[in-house]
Design a protein around this motif. Structure first.
Motif, PDB file in Angstrom:
ATOM      1  N   LYS A 176       0.832  -1.210   0.000  1.00  8.94           N
ATOM      2  CA  LYS A 176       0.000   0.000   0.000  1.00  8.94           C
ATOM      3  C   LYS A 176       0.864   1.255   0.000  1.00  8.94           C
ATOM      4  N   LEU A 177       1.950   1.230   0.744  1.00 10.47           N
ATOM      5  CA  LEU A 177       2.848   2.386   0.772  1.00 10.47           C
ATOM      6  C   LEU A 177       3.510   2.606  -0.588  1.00 10.47           C
ATOM      7  N   ALA A 178       3.719   1.511  -1.316  1.00 18.10           N
ATOM      8  CA  ALA A 178       4.351   1.615  -2.629  1.00 18.10           C
ATOM      9  C   ALA A 178       3.369   2.070  -3.706  1.00 18.10           C
ATOM     10  N   ASN A 179       2.067   1.984  -3.419  1.00 21.48           N
ATOM     11  CA  ASN A 179       1.035   2.371  -4.390  1.00 21.48           C
ATOM     12  C   ASN A 179       0.038   3.322  -3.728  1.00 21.48           C
ATOM     13  N   PRO A 180       0.474   4.520  -3.344  1.00 24.79           N
ATOM     14  CA  PRO A 180      -0.383   5.425  -2.564  1.00 24.79           C
ATOM     15  C   PRO A 180      -1.603   5.923  -3.313  1.00 24.79           C
ATOM     16  N   LEU A 181      -1.602   5.870  -4.638  1.00 19.21           N
ATOM     17  CA  LEU A 181      -2.731   6.383  -5.401  1.00 19.21           C
ATOM     18  C   LEU A 181      -3.806   5.323  -5.636  1.00 19.21           C
ATOM     19  N   LYS A 182      -3.512   4.064  -5.316  1.00 20.83           N
ATOM     20  CA  LYS A 182      -4.490   3.001  -5.506  1.00 20.83           C
ATOM     21  C   LYS A 182      -5.593   3.138  -4.459  1.00 20.83           C
ATOM     22  N   LYS A 183      -6.839   3.119  -4.902  1.00 22.01           N
ATOM     23  CA  LYS A 183      -7.968   3.341  -4.009  1.00 22.01           C
ATOM     24  C   LYS A 183      -8.907   2.138  -4.014  1.00 22.01           C
ATOM     25  N   ARG A 184      -9.477   1.859  -2.867  1.00 19.56           N
ATOM     26  CA  ARG A 184     -10.494   0.829  -2.738  1.00 19.56           C
ATOM     27  C   ARG A 184     -11.854   1.463  -3.002  1.00 19.56           C
ATOM     28  N   GLU A 185     -12.700   0.782  -3.737  1.00 19.03           N
ATOM     29  CA  GLU A 185     -14.019   1.307  -4.068  1.00 19.03           C
ATOM     30  C   GLU A 185     -15.105   0.380  -3.542  1.00 19.03           C
ATOM     31  N   MET A 186     -16.280   0.934  -3.327  1.00 12.67           N
ATOM     32  CA  MET A 186     -17.431   0.115  -2.960  1.00 12.67           C
ATOM     33  C   MET A 186     -17.971  -0.574  -4.206  1.00 12.67           C
ATOM     34  N   ASP A 187     -18.540  -1.780  -4.019  1.00 14.30           N
ATOM     35  CA  ASP A 187     -19.137  -2.495  -5.139  1.00 14.30           C
ATOM     36  C   ASP A 187     -20.490  -3.051  -4.718  1.00 14.30           C
ATOM     37  N   ALA A 188     -21.057  -3.915  -5.541  1.00 16.81           N
ATOM     38  CA  ALA A 188     -22.402  -4.434  -5.299  1.00 16.81           C
ATOM     39  C   ALA A 188     -22.475  -5.291  -4.043  1.00 16.81           C
ATOM     40  N   HIS A 189     -21.335  -5.799  -3.572  1.00 18.51           N
ATOM     41  CA  HIS A 189     -21.319  -6.654  -2.389  1.00 18.51           C
ATOM     42  C   HIS A 189     -21.122  -5.869  -1.097  1.00 18.51           C
ATOM     43  N   THR A 190     -20.961  -4.564  -1.219  1.00 17.10           N
ATOM     44  CA  THR A 190     -20.729  -3.730  -0.046  1.00 17.10           C
ATOM     45  C   THR A 190     -22.058  -3.283   0.557  1.00 17.10           C
ATOM     46  N   LYS A 191     -22.193  -3.461   1.870  1.00 18.24           N
ATOM     47  CA  LYS A 191     -23.397  -3.021   2.568  1.00 18.24           C
ATOM     48  C   LYS A 191     -23.050  -1.911   3.557  1.00 18.24           C
ATOM     49  N   SER A 192     -24.025  -1.079   3.853  1.00 16.22           N
ATOM     50  CA  SER A 192     -23.817   0.046   4.748  1.00 16.22           C
ATOM     51  C   SER A 192     -24.341  -0.282   6.143  1.00 16.22           C
ATOM     52  N   ALA A 193     -23.519   0.038   7.147  1.00 19.13           N
ATOM     53  CA  ALA A 193     -23.919  -0.184   8.532  1.00 19.13           C
ATOM     54  C   ALA A 193     -24.484   1.071   9.176  1.00 19.13           C
ATOM     55  N   LEU A 194     -24.432   2.204   8.468  1.00 16.87           N
ATOM     56  CA  LEU A 194     -24.958   3.454   9.017  1.00 16.87           C
ATOM     57  C   LEU A 194     -25.474   4.295   7.856  1.00 16.87           C
ATOM     58  N   HIS A 195     -26.756   4.606   7.893  1.00 19.15           N
ATOM     59  CA  HIS A 195     -27.382   5.376   6.823  1.00 19.15           C
ATOM     60  C   HIS A 195     -27.555   6.837   7.255  1.00 19.15           C
ATOM     61  N   PHE A 196     -27.515   7.735   6.287  1.00 20.67           N
ATOM     62  CA  PHE A 196     -27.606   9.160   6.597  1.00 20.67           C
ATOM     63  C   PHE A 196     -28.492   9.845   5.559  1.00 20.67           C
ATOM     64  N   GLU A 197     -28.942  11.049   5.924  1.00 26.25           N
ATOM     65  CA  GLU A 197     -29.642  11.931   4.998  1.00 26.25           C
ATOM     66  C   GLU A 197     -29.117  13.346   5.204  1.00 26.25           C
ATOM     67  N   LEU A 198     -29.256  14.179   4.186  1.00 27.65           N
ATOM     68  CA  LEU A 198     -28.840  15.571   4.296  1.00 27.65           C
ATOM     69  C   LEU A 198     -29.976  16.411   4.864  1.00 27.65           C
ATOM     70  N   ASN A 199     -29.643  17.292   5.802  1.00 28.42           N
ATOM     71  CA  ASN A 199     -30.671  18.187   6.340  1.00 28.42           C
ATOM     72  C   ASN A 199     -30.767  19.443   5.463  1.00 28.42           C
ATOM     73  N   GLN A 200     -31.575  20.389   5.887  1.00 29.20           N
ATOM     74  CA  GLN A 200     -31.809  21.591   5.074  1.00 29.20           C
ATOM     75  C   GLN A 200     -30.560  22.448   4.927  1.00 29.20           C
ATOM     76  N   GLN A 201     -29.625  22.314   5.839  1.00 29.84           N
ATOM     77  CA  GLN A 201     -28.383  23.066   5.758  1.00 29.84           C
ATOM     78  C   GLN A 201     -27.329  22.351   4.915  1.00 29.84           C
ATOM     79  N   GLY A 202     -27.660  21.156   4.436  1.00 22.62           N
ATOM     80  CA  GLY A 202     -26.719  20.391   3.632  1.00 22.62           C
ATOM     81  C   GLY A 202     -25.781  19.527   4.434  1.00 22.62           C
ATOM     82  N   ASP A 203     -25.989  19.461   5.752  1.00 25.37           N
ATOM     83  CA  ASP A 203     -25.147  18.619   6.599  1.00 25.37           C
ATOM     84  C   ASP A 203     -25.716  17.204   6.657  1.00 25.37           C
ATOM     85  N   PRO A 204     -24.853  16.186   6.680  1.00 14.62           N
ATOM     86  CA  PRO A 204     -25.347  14.811   6.815  1.00 14.62           C
ATOM     87  C   PRO A 204     -25.819  14.534   8.235  1.00 14.62           C
ATOM     88  N   GLU A 205     -26.942  13.836   8.349  1.00 11.54           N
ATOM     89  CA  GLU A 205     -27.475  13.434   9.647  1.00 11.54           C
ATOM     90  C   GLU A 205     -27.566  11.918   9.702  1.00 11.54           C
TER      91      GLU A 205
END
Length: 291
Positions: A176-205
């Motif tokens: 990982k140190l040798a490839n600092p630009l390589k990024k992990r991405e979410m895919d179809a098998h990834t599930k979320s353990a915490l859901h959020f919504e944006l409020n009227q001010q644009g902040d995530p809740e």
């Protein structure tokens, strides 16, 4: 280009003289004016007994430091990475990463294979550096680790912390140190353990927490605000809700054998970034070294 030129001009070296360590103490006092610096006699003793202090310089001007001391949990010796500070004029320019890479080399030279430290998981700049760039992992959540802290970043909130493990000789970390630009991405098998919504001010809740994924075979992600201090400045109660929501998620999944293994940073304009977790049995993970 400007950051690259700055980094190329910075020199990194181990510090051990009275004058050098006094300069570290003075820089620490300037960075955290509301907190007590590490005493000079402590840093001088630590560097003689398995610890280290690393300095970052522009010319002869000290602009950053990192202080570590030797740790032992009764079974294993490790390096405890205690404090790192960067002068405000040089923050967010890659100096911290350069210091940590120097720490890895110096720690290996001293015979260590593990470095431990704590940080606030809601501070995503630190999460991006510690987890994504350096390859540290986490399966330990310390609730209100330091009690009440008076500084501007922590005041009013429980000082919850991740305790991360940086296995500095492991092939996956070195890769990982040798490839600092390589990024992990979410895919179809990834599930979320915490859901959020944006409020009227644009902040995530934070909205709902899913604690039912223990048998899930794929990765999980946990959302955190991309700019937590901005959220806190606008809405302290919302910041506290994020602290409690993420505390519940991480403590639950860590207790059930999951480990934070990566950090997914989106576009800077996005309201959240994500910690990625996997079941620890699917990785070669060594845990249990607490301080």
């Amino acid at each position: 280009m400007q950051n690259r030129q700055l980094l190329e001009s910075i020199t990194i070296r181990l510090l051990n003289t009275h004058e050098e360590l006094l300069a570290v103490k003075e820089l620490e006092e300037m960075i955290w004016a509301s907190d007590d610096p590490v005493p000079l006699h402590q840093t001088m003793t630590a560097v003689k007994h398995g610890g280290m202090v690393i300095g970052a310089f522009v010319g002869e001007h000290l602009i950053g430091f990192q202080y570590s001391f030797a740790g032992f949990d009764g079974e294993k010796a490790y390096l405890c990475s205690h404090t790192m500070g960067i002068h405000p004029d040089y923050q967010r320019g890659g100096v911290g990463e350069k210091i940590k890479l120097a720490q890895q080399k110096a720690a290996i030279a001293k015979g260590y294979d593990l470095v431990l430290w704590t940080y606030d998981p809601l501070e995503t700049v630190n999460g991006n550096l510690n987890i994504r760039k350096l390859g540290a992992i986490c399966s330990t959540y310390i609730q209100n680790c330091y009690g009440e802290l008076p500084d501007i970043l922590n005041a009013g909130l429980p000082s919850d912390r991740f305790q991360v493990e940086w296995w500095i000789r492991r092939p996956d970390v070195i890769g990982k140190l040798a490839n600092p630009l390589k990024k992990r991405e979410m895919d179809a098998h990834t599930k979320s353990a915490l859901h959020f919504e944006l409020n009227q001010q644009g902040d995530p809740e934070p909205q709902s927490i899913d604690l039912t994924q223990e048998q899930h075979d794929g990765p999980l992600v946990v959302a955190v605000p991309s700019a937590f201090q901005d959220v806190k400045a606008r809405n302290f109660d919302l910041a506290l809700r994020w602290r409690m929501a993420t505390r519940g998620v991480f403590k639950h999944y860590f207790q059930n054998g999951w480990v934070v293994c990566d950090f997914i940073k989106g576009d800077p304009t996005q309201p959240v970034h994500y910690y990625l977790m996997e079941k620890s049995q699917s990785r070669t993970v060594e845990t249990g070294h607490s301080i």
